[in-house]
Write a protein that holds these residues in place. Sequence first.
Motif, mmCIF file in Angstrom:
data_model
loop_
_atom_site.group_PDB
_atom_site.id
_atom_site.type_symbol
_atom_site.label_atom_id
_atom_site.label_comp_id
_atom_site.label_asym_id
_atom_site.label_seq_id
_atom_site.Cartn_x
_atom_site.Cartn_y
_atom_site.Cartn_z
ATOM 1 N N ALA A 79 -31.955 -49.363 -11.656
ATOM 2 C CA ALA A 79 -31.190 -50.512 -12.144
ATOM 3 C C ALA A 79 -32.156 -51.368 -12.697
ATOM 4 C CB ALA A 79 -30.200 -51.054 -11.178
ATOM 5 N N TRP A 80 -33.191 -51.481 -11.869
ATOM 6 C CA TRP A 80 -34.297 -52.816 -12.244
ATOM 7 C C TRP A 80 -34.958 -52.259 -13.658
ATOM 8 C CZ3 TRP A 80 -39.550 -53.509 -13.394
ATOM 9 C CH2 TRP A 80 -39.932 -54.807 -13.277
ATOM 10 N N ASP A 81 -35.149 -51.198 -14.030
ATOM 11 C CA ASP A 81 -35.780 -50.500 -15.210
ATOM 12 C C ASP A 81 -34.597 -50.748 -16.639
ATOM 13 O OD1 ASP A 81 -38.244 -49.975 -14.239
ATOM 14 O OD2 ASP A 81 -37.472 -47.833 -13.897
ATOM 15 N N SER A 82 -33.393 -50.836 -16.212
ATOM 16 C CA SER A 82 -32.312 -50.872 -17.162
ATOM 17 C C SER A 82 -32.152 -52.241 -17.820
ATOM 18 C CB SER A 82 -30.941 -50.287 -16.581
ATOM 19 O OG SER A 82 -30.347 -51.286 -15.901
ATOM 20 N N GLU A 83 -31.492 -52.142 -19.131
ATOM 21 C CA GLU A 83 -31.461 -53.313 -19.742
ATOM 22 C C GLU A 83 -30.251 -54.361 -19.056
ATOM 23 O OE1 GLU A 83 -32.881 -54.300 -22.889
ATOM 24 O OE2 GLU A 83 -34.310 -52.624 -22.032
ATOM 25 N N ASN A 85 -28.869 -56.552 -16.319
ATOM 26 C CA ASN A 85 -29.211 -57.248 -15.215
ATOM 27 C C ASN A 85 -28.261 -57.451 -14.045
ATOM 28 O OD1 ASN A 85 -31.838 -57.994 -16.350
ATOM 29 N ND2 ASN A 85 -30.973 -59.974 -17.513
ATOM 30 N N SER A 86 -27.234 -56.784 -13.805
ATOM 31 C CA SER A 86 -26.422 -56.847 -12.847
ATOM 32 C C SER A 86 -27.023 -55.956 -11.668
ATOM 33 C CB SER A 86 -25.044 -56.227 -12.950
ATOM 34 O OG SER A 86 -25.193 -55.131 -13.790
ATOM 35 N N ALA A 92 -24.015 -54.512 -4.641
ATOM 36 C CA ALA A 92 -23.212 -55.736 -5.137
ATOM 37 C C ALA A 92 -21.643 -55.504 -4.261
ATOM 38 C CB ALA A 92 -22.558 -55.622 -6.666
ATOM 39 N N GLU A 93 -21.597 -54.060 -4.057
ATOM 40 C CA GLU A 93 -20.261 -54.081 -3.379
ATOM 41 C C GLU A 93 -20.517 -54.271 -1.714
ATOM 42 O OE1 GLU A 93 -18.963 -49.836 -3.685
ATOM 43 O OE2 GLU A 93 -18.706 -50.156 -6.082
ATOM 44 N N ARG A 122 -28.485 -63.301 -10.124
ATOM 45 C CA ARG A 122 -29.047 -63.595 -11.773
ATOM 46 C C ARG A 122 -30.382 -63.325 -11.955
ATOM 47 N NH1 ARG A 122 -25.479 -68.077 -11.472
ATOM 48 N NH2 ARG A 122 -27.246 -69.391 -11.036
ATOM 49 N N ASN A 123 -31.084 -63.285 -10.934
ATOM 50 C CA ASN A 123 -32.494 -63.180 -11.401
ATOM 51 C C ASN A 123 -33.239 -62.193 -10.288
ATOM 52 O OD1 ASN A 123 -32.912 -65.727 -13.108
ATOM 53 N ND2 ASN A 123 -32.042 -66.545 -11.300
#
Length: 159
Positions: A79-83, A85-86, A92-93, A122-123
């Motif tokens: 997820a960190w490497d992906s474009e 940002n979520s 999140a769940e 967000r960050n």
Amino acid sequence: MSHTYIPLDTYRRKWIFNHKDLPVSDEDKTCILPLTDKSAMLVWNQWISNKSSRAEQFTKGDWAAKADAWTQTDHWQSAWDSEDNSLPEMLAEFIQWPEDTPVFFCYEKYQVIETRWDVFVRNWKCFLFFDDGPILISPKQKQAVMFEQNGQYKLGVRG
């Protein structure tokens, strides 16, 4: 307990919030509050461990060292490497905190950043430029997350 802070401009890791590829809004920067060594130590001793100073040193008696403290494991690196940002989906769940929930991102005993849950969401990628076992907690909530250098994270509940 009131904390003392280091201005973000003089924080020695400030570059992680000034990275051109992961811009942090000026508004969010006002809510990213690195703690002084003394305040960081107080937070760490109270919420993380009063025996160990970093994740790899957790020992018997530290809630984070208990096998049943952590219930799920997932990967954050992809997820960190992906474009996108979520947050990673499982994370999140797992955490459904109100946006203004105060959180501590605890790298080690003398490196703790206080912020709000919505600012972290967000960050989150910026916070993870340092990934040597930081733990995300909120004094008001029981859930906790530990990020590991192998690209995984663990979800659990503070003891």
